[in-house]
Design a protein around this motif. Structure first.
Motif, PDB file in Angstrom:
ATOM      1  N   LEU A  77      -1.169 -19.022 -31.184  1.00  0.00           N
ATOM      2  CA  LEU A  77      -1.326 -19.725 -29.980  1.00  0.00           C
ATOM      3  C   LEU A  77      -2.568 -20.363 -29.582  1.00  0.00           C
ATOM      4  CD1 LEU A  77       0.870 -17.105 -27.763  1.00  0.00           C
ATOM      5  CD2 LEU A  77       1.770 -19.551 -28.732  1.00  0.00           C
ATOM      6  N   PHE A  78      -3.625 -20.112 -30.223  1.00  0.00           N
ATOM      7  CA  PHE A  78      -4.959 -20.546 -30.053  1.00  0.00           C
ATOM      8  C   PHE A  78      -4.749 -22.197 -30.243  1.00  0.00           C
ATOM      9  CE2 PHE A  78      -6.431 -17.203 -27.565  1.00  0.00           C
ATOM     10  CZ  PHE A  78      -6.203 -15.895 -28.330  1.00  0.00           C
ATOM     11  N   ALA A  79      -4.000 -22.259 -31.316  1.00  0.00           N
ATOM     12  CA  ALA A  79      -3.987 -23.643 -32.172  1.00  0.00           C
ATOM     13  C   ALA A  79      -3.162 -24.543 -30.932  1.00  0.00           C
ATOM     14  CB  ALA A  79      -3.278 -23.681 -33.167  1.00  0.00           C
ATOM     15  N   VAL A  80      -2.590 -24.026 -30.064  1.00  0.00           N
ATOM     16  CA  VAL A  80      -1.791 -25.019 -29.020  1.00  0.00           C
ATOM     17  C   VAL A  80      -2.982 -25.533 -28.175  1.00  0.00           C
ATOM     18  CG1 VAL A  80      -0.271 -25.065 -27.167  1.00  0.00           C
ATOM     19  CG2 VAL A  80       0.106 -23.434 -29.284  1.00  0.00           C
ATOM     20  N   LYS A  92      10.871 -19.081 -30.088  1.00  0.00           N
ATOM     21  CA  LYS A  92      11.698 -17.823 -30.469  1.00  0.00           C
ATOM     22  C   LYS A  92      13.237 -18.441 -30.725  1.00  0.00           C
ATOM     23  CE  LYS A  92       9.409 -13.536 -28.964  1.00  0.00           C
ATOM     24  NZ  LYS A  92       9.373 -12.901 -27.725  1.00  0.00           N
ATOM     25  N   LEU A  93      13.487 -19.202 -29.731  1.00  0.00           N
ATOM     26  CA  LEU A  93      14.861 -19.508 -29.417  1.00  0.00           C
ATOM     27  C   LEU A  93      15.165 -20.449 -30.528  1.00  0.00           C
ATOM     28  CD1 LEU A  93      15.151 -20.184 -25.638  1.00  0.00           C
ATOM     29  CD2 LEU A  93      16.187 -18.458 -26.722  1.00  0.00           C
ATOM     30  N   LEU A  94      14.165 -21.407 -31.066  1.00  0.00           N
ATOM     31  CA  LEU A  94      14.433 -22.408 -32.234  1.00  0.00           C
ATOM     32  C   LEU A  94      14.566 -21.504 -33.424  1.00  0.00           C
ATOM     33  CD1 LEU A  94      11.442 -25.008 -31.184  1.00  0.00           C
ATOM     34  CD2 LEU A  94      13.894 -25.143 -30.762  1.00  0.00           C
ATOM     35  N   ARG A  95      13.925 -20.666 -33.453  1.00  0.00           N
ATOM     36  CA  ARG A  95      14.182 -19.846 -34.794  1.00  0.00           C
ATOM     37  C   ARG A  95      15.428 -19.004 -35.082  1.00  0.00           C
ATOM     38  NH1 ARG A  95       9.784 -20.260 -37.954  1.00  0.00           N
ATOM     39  NH2 ARG A  95      10.681 -18.614 -39.432  1.00  0.00           N
ATOM     40  N   ARG A  96      15.999 -18.921 -33.997  1.00  0.00           N
ATOM     41  CA  ARG A  96      17.115 -18.107 -33.855  1.00  0.00           C
ATOM     42  C   ARG A  96      18.454 -18.877 -34.172  1.00  0.00           C
ATOM     43  NH1 ARG A  96      16.610 -14.953 -28.494  1.00  0.00           N
ATOM     44  NH2 ARG A  96      14.886 -13.878 -29.172  1.00  0.00           N
ATOM     45  N   ALA A  97      18.407 -20.355 -33.822  1.00  0.00           N
ATOM     46  CA  ALA A  97      19.322 -21.345 -34.019  1.00  0.00           C
ATOM     47  C   ALA A  97      19.791 -21.588 -35.333  1.00  0.00           C
ATOM     48  CB  ALA A  97      19.004 -22.321 -33.355  1.00  0.00           C
ATOM     49  N   ALA A 136      12.980 -32.009 -35.644  1.00  0.00           N
ATOM     50  CA  ALA A 136      14.390 -31.894 -35.893  1.00  0.00           C
ATOM     51  C   ALA A 136      14.367 -31.916 -37.426  1.00  0.00           C
ATOM     52  CB  ALA A 136      15.008 -33.239 -35.496  1.00  0.00           C
ATOM     53  N   ASP A 137      13.521 -32.706 -38.196  1.00  0.00           N
ATOM     54  CA  ASP A 137      13.383 -32.630 -39.557  1.00  0.00           C
ATOM     55  C   ASP A 137      13.013 -31.262 -40.172  1.00  0.00           C
ATOM     56  OD1 ASP A 137      13.235 -33.432 -42.174  1.00  0.00           O
ATOM     57  OD2 ASP A 137      11.392 -34.388 -41.871  1.00  0.00           O
ATOM     58  N   ARG A 138      12.043 -30.625 -39.373  1.00  0.00           N
ATOM     59  CA  ARG A 138      11.608 -29.358 -39.716  1.00  0.00           C
ATOM     60  C   ARG A 138      12.771 -28.137 -39.759  1.00  0.00           C
ATOM     61  NH1 ARG A 138       7.510 -27.075 -42.597  1.00  0.00           N
ATOM     62  NH2 ARG A 138       7.577 -24.935 -42.712  1.00  0.00           N
ATOM     63  N   ASP A 143       2.823 -33.684 -26.769  1.00  0.00           N
ATOM     64  CA  ASP A 143       2.160 -32.515 -27.099  1.00  0.00           C
ATOM     65  C   ASP A 143       3.038 -31.174 -27.031  1.00  0.00           C
ATOM     66  OD1 ASP A 143      -0.334 -33.825 -26.565  1.00  0.00           O
ATOM     67  OD2 ASP A 143      -0.078 -33.644 -24.449  1.00  0.00           O
ATOM     68  N   VAL A 144       4.145 -31.177 -26.250  1.00  0.00           N
ATOM     69  CA  VAL A 144       4.997 -30.124 -26.181  1.00  0.00           C
ATOM     70  C   VAL A 144       5.702 -30.135 -27.454  1.00  0.00           C
ATOM     71  CG1 VAL A 144       7.070 -29.273 -24.995  1.00  0.00           C
ATOM     72  CG2 VAL A 144       5.267 -30.299 -23.573  1.00  0.00           C
ATOM     73  N   LEU A 145       6.167 -31.338 -27.997  1.00  0.00           N
ATOM     74  CA  LEU A 145       7.109 -31.055 -29.119  1.00  0.00           C
ATOM     75  C   LEU A 145       6.343 -30.667 -30.356  1.00  0.00           C
ATOM     76  CD1 LEU A 145       8.879 -34.195 -28.089  1.00  0.00           C
ATOM     77  CD2 LEU A 145      10.190 -32.034 -28.709  1.00  0.00           C
ATOM     78  N   THR A 146       4.931 -31.103 -30.361  1.00  0.00           N
ATOM     79  CA  THR A 146       4.000 -30.854 -31.710  1.00  0.00           C
ATOM     80  C   THR A 146       3.892 -29.413 -31.341  1.00  0.00           C
ATOM     81  OG1 THR A 146       3.212 -33.058 -31.501  1.00  0.00           O
ATOM     82  CG2 THR A 146       1.758 -31.463 -32.567  1.00  0.00           C
ATOM     83  N   ASP A 147       3.612 -28.854 -30.008  1.00  0.00           N
ATOM     84  CA  ASP A 147       3.436 -27.254 -30.182  1.00  0.00           C
ATOM     85  C   ASP A 147       4.405 -26.618 -30.507  1.00  0.00           C
ATOM     86  OD1 ASP A 147       0.981 -28.009 -29.128  1.00  0.00           O
ATOM     87  OD2 ASP A 147       1.354 -27.671 -27.032  1.00  0.00           O
ATOM     88  N   LEU A 148       5.714 -27.006 -30.389  1.00  0.00           N
ATOM     89  CA  LEU A 148       6.959 -26.277 -30.586  1.00  0.00           C
ATOM     90  C   LEU A 148       7.238 -26.151 -32.267  1.00  0.00           C
ATOM     91  CD1 LEU A 148       9.519 -27.855 -28.005  1.00  0.00           C
ATOM     92  CD2 LEU A 148       8.626 -25.525 -28.241  1.00  0.00           C
ATOM     93  N   LEU A 149       6.728 -27.636 -32.505  1.00  0.00           N
ATOM     94  CA  LEU A 149       6.495 -27.595 -34.026  1.00  0.00           C
ATOM     95  C   LEU A 149       5.797 -26.631 -34.854  1.00  0.00           C
ATOM     96  CD1 LEU A 149       7.496 -28.953 -36.883  1.00  0.00           C
ATOM     97  CD2 LEU A 149       5.919 -30.761 -36.335  1.00  0.00           C
ATOM     98  N   THR A 150       4.553 -26.506 -34.248  1.00  0.00           N
ATOM     99  CA  THR A 150       3.483 -25.775 -34.725  1.00  0.00           C
ATOM    100  C   THR A 150       3.975 -24.297 -34.609  1.00  0.00           C
ATOM    101  OG1 THR A 150       1.899 -27.399 -33.903  1.00  0.00           O
ATOM    102  CG2 THR A 150       0.896 -25.481 -34.457  1.00  0.00           C
ATOM    103  N   GLY A 151       4.519 -23.986 -33.395  1.00  0.00           N
ATOM    104  CA  GLY A 151       4.942 -22.464 -33.265  1.00  0.00           C
ATOM    105  C   GLY A 151       6.177 -22.282 -34.366  1.00  0.00           C
ATOM    106  N   PHE A 152       7.025 -23.293 -34.475  1.00  0.00           N
ATOM    107  CA  PHE A 152       8.220 -22.724 -35.274  1.00  0.00           C
ATOM    108  C   PHE A 152       7.723 -22.677 -37.020  1.00  0.00           C
ATOM    109  CE2 PHE A 152      11.495 -24.290 -38.062  1.00  0.00           C
ATOM    110  CZ  PHE A 152      12.554 -23.790 -37.592  1.00  0.00           C
ATOM    111  N   ARG A 153       6.697 -23.528 -37.221  1.00  0.00           N
ATOM    112  CA  ARG A 153       6.036 -23.410 -38.492  1.00  0.00           C
ATOM    113  C   ARG A 153       5.528 -21.916 -38.518  1.00  0.00           C
ATOM    114  NH1 ARG A 153       3.225 -28.759 -38.690  1.00  0.00           N
ATOM    115  NH2 ARG A 153       4.687 -30.225 -39.991  1.00  0.00           N
ATOM    116  N   ASN A 154       4.668 -21.553 -37.673  1.00  0.00           N
ATOM    117  CA  ASN A 154       3.932 -20.586 -37.811  1.00  0.00           C
ATOM    118  C   ASN A 154       4.362 -18.854 -37.679  1.00  0.00           C
ATOM    119  OD1 ASN A 154       1.837 -22.249 -38.445  1.00  0.00           O
ATOM    120  ND2 ASN A 154       0.889 -22.197 -36.481  1.00  0.00           N
TER     121      ASN A 154
END
Ligand code: SF4
Length: 456
Positions: free
Chosen positions: A3-6, A93-98, A121-123, A444-455
């Motif tokens: 989260l510190f990368a956000v 968390k929600l994104l990873r469950r979908a 969306a691509d990721r 910013d928000v979408l990039t943080d979601l992508l980072t969180g999804f990846r990590n």
């Protein structure tokens, strides 16, 4: 997940905003209030409030006033204010469950936010759709089928001596279109402005008779009322007349229009949802025939180029709807209704468009970037949307008819944050940051979601 990368909200703010002086006037501001994207606006701020908007445009002024005072929390979980980082964590968390998420909206964003949405969306292997599927999607399908002879608004201003508005009321939807580009504007080969042009309005019978060219008035030279779904018939008559086919039951105004078309030096037809959104009814269900009407009109325009110069343009609505098409095209090869679940993009309006995916209950999570068109979804789609996890990213003061699981309020491109938007003629223009804000951007928000999804 790190989260510190956000980036923190303060970092986001510093990156995107310039500090304004109080009681200042900003000139040459681009207005995202409609597809005209007028870039000659002057805004005067008194502290955080707008005290003057020039030149006059009620639509543009209300767009800025609606967003300028922002008090909503940056992040909410189930309607309760929370820390940004906690909201990112929960959304991730929600994104990873979908299994099959859907990313929808994008039109009130800007190129950086739209690009970040496609990357997410691509990721995720999601479907991604823009608000075009609820408005000019049929026009896009038509021009993919038959092509488009087109132009910039600058070309119209300088050259057009015949301007036709078909299925649109510019005074209401694009208040400065007539003044700035198409009717009253004086150009290189239209030195007398309105007197250098003939103007035609074609629209729904019972309404078009009262339409004006701009909010301060002006009547068309020729008005042609059309019965519901009568557009195709008139276009067919015009195409037949152009070929010299003898017709007996053509009305006098349609014959007059053909003469204007053949004898102009440079003609342009601006068409709106009155044409592209045409619907026939098959039992209880609307059957959208707009793409057939638009394809016929575009063919007529192409055929007119055998006798003169003629072009066509869609009247795009608010925000950066043209930019959303363009960014999806760069990134996926398709402008809307794209599925990336197989690891490569597939395009099929009706199959991968948001309303239909929701109606068929095929998606199990929705990331909404700008919820302004959700009320236009069918009841079945809206009901299902309320039953699945939702992550909403929207501007301050944006109304929403349900409480999403996670909501982020973001900086307004063109007011709080810099970006790029596309005018209705696909000319990209820069949007400037005029005010300070503590909100992160869509990007910013979408990039943080992508980072969180990846990590995660
Ligand atoms: S016409 Fe549209 S872009 Fe121009 S000032 Fe008005 S709302 Fe803004």
């Amino acid at each position: 997940m790190n989260l510190f990368a956000v980036p923190t909200i303060c970092e986001s703010a510093r990156r995107n905003f310039t500090e304004p002086a109080l009681n200042t006037t900003e000139t040459h501001v681009a207005c995202p209030g409609c597809g005209c994207l007028c870039d000659d606006v002057s805004l005067t701020f008194d502290d955080q409030h707008i005290v003057a908007f020039e030149p006059r445009c009620a639509l543009g002024e209300s767009w800025f006033r609606n967003h300028v005072v922002a008090t909503q929390p940056v992040a909410e979980l189930n309607g309760i204010a929370t820390a940004y980082e906690a909201a990112i964590q929960q959304a991730t968390k929600l994104l990873r469950r979908a299994d099959y998420p859907l990313v929808y909206g994008l039109s009130r964003s800007s190129s950086p936010g739209q690009r970040a949405a496609v990357a997410l969306a691509d990721r995720m292997g999601a479907a991604i759709d823009t608000t075009a599927s609820m408005c000019h999607g049929p026009s896009i399908m038509a021009l993919q089928e038959v092509g488009e002879v087109t132009c910039t608004l600058g070309e119209v201003r300088n050259r057009a001596d015949l301007v036709i508005f078909w299925g649109c009321h510019p005074a209401a939807s694009h208040p400065r279109h007539a003044d700035r580009y198409s009717v009253f504007a004086k150009g290189r080969f239209t030195p007398e402005g309105r007197d250098s042009r003939k103007v035609v309005m074609i629209g729904e019978a019972g309404k078009v008779e009262d339409w004006q060219l701009s909010p301060h008035g002006g009547a068309a030279d020729l008005v042609i009322p059309v019965s519901p779904d009568g557009d195709f018939e008139i276009i067919s008559q015009l195409r037949a007349l152009l070929r010299g086919t003898p017709l007996t039951d053509v009305s006098e105004p349609v014959r007059h229009l053909m003469e204007l078309m053949k004898n102009c030096r440079y003609g342009v037809v601006f068409f709106g949802l009155g044409l592209a959104g045409s619907r026939m009814w098959d039992d209880e269900r609307p059957l959208n025939t707009g793409h057939i009407h638009v394809a016929a009109l575009l063919q007529l325009v192409a055929e007119l180029n055998a006798v003169t110069r003629f072009t066509a343009r869609r009247m795009r609505l608010q925000g950066d709807v043209s930019g959303a098409d363009n960014v999806l095209l760069w990134q996926t090869g398709y402008p809307f209704a794209v599925d990336i679940s197989r690891g490569y993009p597939r395009y099929n309006p009706g199959e991968f468009s948001a309303n239909e995916l929701l109606e068929r209950r095929e998606t199990d999570l929705c990331v909404i970037v700008g919820a302004e068109t959700i009320p236009y979804f069918s009841k079945a789609a809206r009901d299902y949307l309320k039953s699945i996890p939702t992550i909403v990213i929207d501007y301050p003061n944006a109304p929403l008819e349900f409480i999403p699981n996670v909501r982020f309020t973001t900086a307004v491109y063109g007011l709080h944050a810099a970006g790029t938007a596309y005018r209705m003629d696909n000319v990209p223009l820069p949007l400037r940051a005029l005010q300070t804000s503590n909100y992160p951007t869509d990007e910013d928000v979408l990039t943080d979601l992508l980072t969180g999804f990846r990590n995660d």
